[in-house]
Design a protein around this motif. Structure first.
Motif, short mmCIF file in Angstrom:
data_model
loop_
_atom_site.label_atom_id
_atom_site.label_comp_id
_atom_site.label_asym_id
_atom_site.label_seq_id
_atom_site.Cartn_x
_atom_site.Cartn_y
_atom_site.Cartn_z
N ILE A 3 0.70 -0.97 0.00
CA ILE A 3 -0.10 -0.14 -0.03
C ILE A 3 0.86 1.06 -0.15
CG2 ILE A 3 -1.78 1.34 1.41
CD1 ILE A 3 -2.71 -1.41 2.41
N VAL A 4 0.64 2.25 -0.77
CA VAL A 4 1.40 3.35 -1.02
C VAL A 4 0.70 4.58 -0.44
CG1 VAL A 4 2.60 5.05 -2.40
CG2 VAL A 4 2.81 2.17 -3.16
N VAL A 5 1.21 5.15 0.66
CA VAL A 5 0.42 6.78 0.95
C VAL A 5 1.47 7.87 0.72
CG1 VAL A 5 1.53 6.09 3.19
CG2 VAL A 5 -0.54 7.59 2.91
N GLY A 6 0.79 8.92 0.30
CA GLY A 6 1.56 10.18 0.05
C GLY A 6 1.60 10.83 1.65
N TYR A 7 2.60 11.39 2.17
CA TYR A 7 2.47 11.83 3.60
C TYR A 7 3.30 13.14 3.34
CZ TYR A 7 3.31 12.66 8.23
OH TYR A 7 3.61 13.29 9.55
N LEU A 8 2.35 14.34 4.07
CA LEU A 8 2.90 15.32 4.55
C LEU A 8 2.50 15.52 6.03
CD1 LEU A 8 2.00 17.77 1.47
CD2 LEU A 8 3.85 17.17 2.11
N ALA A 9 3.33 16.45 6.71
CA ALA A 9 3.08 16.69 8.24
C ALA A 9 1.86 17.61 8.32
CB ALA A 9 4.21 17.06 8.93
N THR A 10 0.66 17.32 7.74
CA THR A 10 -0.43 18.09 7.78
C THR A 10 -1.79 17.43 8.18
OG1 THR A 10 -1.17 17.57 5.54
CG2 THR A 10 0.53 19.52 5.73
N PRO A 11 -2.72 18.00 8.55
CA PRO A 11 -3.67 16.84 8.94
C PRO A 11 -4.42 16.24 7.80
CG PRO A 11 -4.22 19.32 9.56
CD PRO A 11 -2.90 19.30 8.82
N GLU A 12 -4.20 16.48 6.46
CA GLU A 12 -4.55 15.57 5.44
C GLU A 12 -3.68 14.48 5.52
OE1 GLU A 12 -6.06 19.68 4.96
OE2 GLU A 12 -4.06 19.29 5.08
N GLY A 13 -2.32 14.87 5.62
CA GLY A 13 -1.38 14.02 5.50
C GLY A 13 -1.33 12.73 6.59
N ARG A 14 -1.59 13.38 7.61
CA ARG A 14 -1.91 12.25 9.04
C ARG A 14 -3.20 11.53 8.68
NH1 ARG A 14 0.67 16.83 11.21
NH2 ARG A 14 -1.09 17.99 11.73
N ALA A 15 -4.31 12.10 7.96
CA ALA A 15 -5.49 11.36 7.86
C ALA A 15 -5.04 10.29 6.84
CB ALA A 15 -6.34 12.22 7.55
N ALA A 16 -4.33 10.48 5.94
CA ALA A 16 -3.96 9.51 4.96
C ALA A 16 -3.10 8.49 5.51
CB ALA A 16 -3.25 10.13 3.76
N LEU A 17 -2.17 8.87 6.45
CA LEU A 17 -1.23 7.75 7.14
C LEU A 17 -1.99 6.83 7.89
CD1 LEU A 17 1.73 6.93 7.27
CD2 LEU A 17 1.74 8.52 9.28
N GLU A 18 -2.88 7.40 8.76
CA GLU A 18 -3.92 6.83 9.53
C GLU A 18 -4.49 5.68 9.11
OE1 GLU A 18 -5.77 4.94 12.90
OE2 GLU A 18 -3.74 6.29 12.65
N THR A 19 -5.20 6.14 7.87
CA THR A 19 -6.13 5.07 7.05
C THR A 19 -5.20 4.18 6.31
OG1 THR A 19 -7.55 6.95 6.59
CG2 THR A 19 -7.53 5.23 4.98
N ALA A 20 -4.17 4.51 5.66
CA ALA A 20 -3.09 3.61 5.14
C ALA A 20 -2.61 2.45 5.94
CB ALA A 20 -1.99 4.36 4.41
N ALA A 21 -2.20 2.85 7.27
CA ALA A 21 -1.72 2.14 8.24
C ALA A 21 -2.87 0.95 8.53
CB ALA A 21 -1.33 2.74 9.45
N GLU A 22 -4.02 1.39 9.04
CA GLU A 22 -5.20 0.69 8.99
C GLU A 22 -5.25 -0.43 7.86
OE1 GLU A 22 -8.45 3.14 9.66
OE2 GLU A 22 -7.78 3.97 11.62
N GLU A 23 -5.25 0.09 6.62
CA GLU A 23 -5.57 -0.72 5.57
C GLU A 23 -4.29 -1.88 5.59
OE1 GLU A 23 -7.92 -1.41 2.97
OE2 GLU A 23 -9.10 -0.27 4.07
#
Length: 132
Positions: A3-23
């Motif tokens: 699973i690939v996730v685009g990350y930035l230290a922003t609320p959007e990036g953290r939401a993407a990381l959280e969801t990607a980690a769950e997946e």
């Protein structure tokens, strides 16, 4: 597969990381965290990124998520970095964070998000941070 996730230290990036980690946990797949840089960051910006990525590593380690962090500074844009990484690792999914937009801004999707959605070699999951 991964699973690939685009990350930035922003609320959007953290939401993407959280969801990607769950997946990644749910699917028992490796998580590839992609951070796109321009290569012209200041020393202070690089230090801040290092601190943020140390936090990401610690969080994923604590959750038992197999992961790889890639900081890409090839001068390409975010969409190319995510699509290229997804192709390379034969990704099962790309996760991206979306920003909330004004009513006018809602008429158009961000250029990077649109390119990822249209050109990705796999399904794309777009998430947004919880309303505060």
């Amino acid at each position: 597969m991964a699973i690939v996730v685009g990350y930035l230290a922003t609320p959007e990036g953290r939401a993407a990381l959280e969801t990607a980690a769950e997946e990644a946990q749910r699917r028992t797949e490796r998580l590839v965290v992609v951070v796109s840089g321009r290569g012209d960051e200041t020393d202070e910006q690089r230090r801040e990124l290092d601190v943020a990525l140390d936090g990401v590593r610690a969080e994923l380690d604590a959750r038992g998520v197999a992961h790889e962090l890639r900081v890409l500074t090839r001068g390409r844009d975010v969409a190319e970095d995510l699509i290229g990484t997804a192709e390379e690792v034969r990704a099962a999914l790309i996760v991206i964070g979306l920003r909330r937009r004004s009513p006018i801004g809602k008429l158009i999707l961000g250029a990077n998000a649109q390119r990822i959605l249209l050109d990705a070699p796999c399904p794309v999951l777009a998430v947004k941070p919880a309303a505060t």
